[in-house]
Design a protein around this motif. Structure first.
Motif, short mmCIF file in Angstrom:
data_model
loop_
_atom_site.label_atom_id
_atom_site.label_comp_id
_atom_site.label_asym_id
_atom_site.label_seq_id
_atom_site.Cartn_x
_atom_site.Cartn_y
_atom_site.Cartn_z
N TRP A 64 1.08 -1.01 -0.06
CA TRP A 64 -0.04 -0.21 0.62
C TRP A 64 1.04 1.49 -0.20
N LEU A 65 1.76 1.20 0.76
CA LEU A 65 2.72 2.23 1.08
C LEU A 65 3.57 2.65 -0.73
N VAL A 66 3.98 1.55 -1.54
CA VAL A 66 4.56 1.83 -2.94
C VAL A 66 3.56 1.75 -3.54
N THR A 67 1.98 2.04 -3.38
CA THR A 67 0.91 1.70 -4.30
C THR A 67 1.07 3.49 -3.96
N ALA A 68 0.49 4.38 -2.86
CA ALA A 68 0.42 5.85 -2.56
C ALA A 68 1.91 6.16 -3.06
N LEU A 69 3.13 5.71 -3.18
CA LEU A 69 3.96 6.59 -4.04
C LEU A 69 4.02 6.68 -5.00
N LEU A 70 3.63 5.74 -5.72
CA LEU A 70 3.63 5.51 -7.21
C LEU A 70 2.67 6.78 -7.55
N LEU A 71 1.10 7.32 -6.65
CA LEU A 71 0.14 7.87 -6.64
C LEU A 71 0.85 9.63 -6.75
N LEU A 72 1.66 9.25 -5.61
CA LEU A 72 2.51 10.45 -5.60
C LEU A 72 3.12 11.19 -6.70
N LEU A 73 3.89 10.23 -7.33
CA LEU A 73 4.66 10.45 -7.93
C LEU A 73 4.48 10.71 -9.50
N VAL A 74 2.50 10.56 -9.94
CA VAL A 74 2.06 10.41 -10.70
C VAL A 74 1.29 11.88 -11.00
#
Length: 185
Positions: A64-74
């Motif tokens: 879930w942390l990686v998913t949130a970081l990917l959203l932040l990058l996008v």
């Protein structure tokens, strides 16, 4: 690793530097804060839902942390800045810069998000959101100043229509902002 579109040293002369000579996107910090809020909200929601379901484990938390970081990058916007004769866009630690006084092509890209692709005679390329220019007249002024120089010299052959359309839009939005500020809506 060098990329074709990475910043290159200026080929002709240096431009004046200093804070007065450089214009920045004024809304960039707010947009970054918004991206962080959305990513944090997604992470909190996913952790709460997974915890309430009783299936939260350490590896699912990392997922879930990686998913949130990917959203932040996008969602994180590019930082656009401009000075006399140049425009730069910095995104994910990579800066791309074009010489606006050496522009050879300006091309609008339509799609999910509108983009403006600028190419100069040195082979550099920058993609920016035209809304950044509409919201920041000082950035637009720097781009327009260089583009007019390139058009006068005769090297800007493609995209003058797109620039003139954008100029009319920036002028209209600026005039509406002045009317709103003065209470003459």
């Amino acid at each position: 690793m060098k990329h074709r579109d990475d910043t290159r040293p200026l080929a002709t002369g240096r431009h004046p530097s200093g804070t007065a000579a450089v214009a920045y996107d004024r809304d960039w910090a707010g947009e970054v804060r918004g991206a962080v809020r959305y990513a944090t909200a997604l992470l909190g929601l996913l952790l709460c839902l997974d915890g309430a379901a009783g299936s939260l484990t350490w590896w699912r938390g990392v997922l879930w942390l990686v998913t949130a970081l990917l959203l932040l990058l996008v969602l994180s916007p590019a930082r656009v800045s401009a000075g006399r004769g140049w425009l730069a866009s910095r995104h994910l630690g990579r800066t791309r810069r074009v010489r606006t006084d050496l522009l050879i092509a300006v091309r609008p890209l339509d799609g999910v998000s509108r983009r403006l692709v600028l190419r100069d005679a040195l082979g550099n390329r920058v993609e920016i959101d035209p809304e950044v220019l509409v919201r920041n007249p000082d950035l637009w002024y720097r781009l327009d100043e260089g583009a007019r120089r390139a058009e006068t010299v005769g090297i800007l052959l493609t995209g003058t229509t797109a620039l003139h359309t954008l100029a009319r839009r920036v002028d209209r939005e600026t005039a509406l902002g002045v009317f709103r500020a003065s209470g003459m809506e």
